[in-house]
Design a protein around this motif. Sequence first.
Motif, PDB file in Angstrom:
ATOM      1  N   VAL A  34      -8.923   1.193 -32.009  1.00 44.04           N
ATOM      2  CA  VAL A  34      -9.347   2.593 -32.066  1.00 44.04           C
ATOM      3  C   VAL A  34      -8.259   3.317 -32.852  1.00 44.04           C
ATOM      4  O   VAL A  34      -7.115   3.407 -32.413  1.00 44.04           O
ATOM      5  CB  VAL A  34      -9.515   3.211 -30.665  1.00 44.04           C
ATOM      6  N   GLU A  36      -6.019   6.024 -34.047  1.00 42.13           N
ATOM      7  CA  GLU A  36      -5.582   7.306 -33.480  1.00 42.13           C
ATOM      8  C   GLU A  36      -5.840   8.481 -34.415  1.00 42.13           C
ATOM      9  O   GLU A  36      -5.989   9.610 -33.960  1.00 42.13           O
ATOM     10  CB  GLU A  36      -4.090   7.250 -33.148  1.00 42.13           C
ATOM     11  N   ASP A  38      -8.521   8.814 -36.258  1.00 37.72           N
ATOM     12  CA  ASP A  38      -9.972   9.064 -36.228  1.00 37.72           C
ATOM     13  C   ASP A  38     -10.574   8.460 -34.965  1.00 37.72           C
ATOM     14  O   ASP A  38     -11.410   7.556 -35.034  1.00 37.72           O
ATOM     15  CB  ASP A  38     -10.649   8.436 -37.457  1.00 37.72           C
ATOM     16  N   PRO A  39     -10.207   8.933 -33.765  1.00 43.20           N
ATOM     17  CA  PRO A  39     -10.647   8.268 -32.533  1.00 43.20           C
ATOM     18  C   PRO A  39     -12.138   8.375 -32.235  1.00 43.20           C
ATOM     19  O   PRO A  39     -12.677   7.565 -31.500  1.00 43.20           O
ATOM     20  CB  PRO A  39      -9.830   8.957 -31.445  1.00 43.20           C
ATOM     21  N   ASP A  40     -12.829   9.357 -32.813  1.00 42.21           N
ATOM     22  CA  ASP A  40     -14.239   9.535 -32.481  1.00 42.21           C
ATOM     23  C   ASP A  40     -15.181   9.116 -33.606  1.00 42.21           C
ATOM     24  O   ASP A  40     -16.332   9.540 -33.650  1.00 42.21           O
ATOM     25  CB  ASP A  40     -14.508  10.980 -32.049  1.00 42.21           C
ATOM     26  N   VAL A  41     -14.719   8.246 -34.480  1.00 47.94           N
ATOM     27  CA  VAL A  41     -15.574   7.726 -35.539  1.00 47.94           C
ATOM     28  C   VAL A  41     -16.470   6.651 -34.943  1.00 47.94           C
ATOM     29  O   VAL A  41     -16.015   5.815 -34.155  1.00 47.94           O
ATOM     30  CB  VAL A  41     -14.716   7.149 -36.698  1.00 47.94           C
ATOM     31  N   ASP A  42     -17.748   6.670 -35.292  1.00 49.51           N
ATOM     32  CA  ASP A  42     -18.716   5.769 -34.679  1.00 49.51           C
ATOM     33  C   ASP A  42     -18.923   4.450 -35.411  1.00 49.51           C
ATOM     34  O   ASP A  42     -19.754   3.657 -35.005  1.00 49.51           O
ATOM     35  CB  ASP A  42     -20.077   6.463 -34.572  1.00 49.51           C
TER      36      ASP A  42
END
Length: 86
Positions: A34, A36, A38-42
């Motif tokens: 994950v 750090e 871009d932690p919310d990239v799908d």
Amino acid sequence: PTSAVPPRQSSQYGSCSLRRMSVMEALELLDQLVDESDPDVDFPNSYHAYQTAEGIRRAHPDKDWFHLVGLLHDLGKVLALFGEPQ
């Protein structure tokens, strides 16, 4: 001259003996991380590497070395899986 790599890291990783892998294996390993920044990239981190390389290829079709740099630019992040900070 001063080395850009701290001596501890140079001695720990300089011989590349921690783990041997191909570039493709390293790209796949990135997908376990994950990021750090871009932690919310799908989508998987490897996808970012391919997107970057393809974007560079379109913008600079005559610079094959640059396409490769785009693909490889985040591979160092796999060290986070071995305890190094991102």
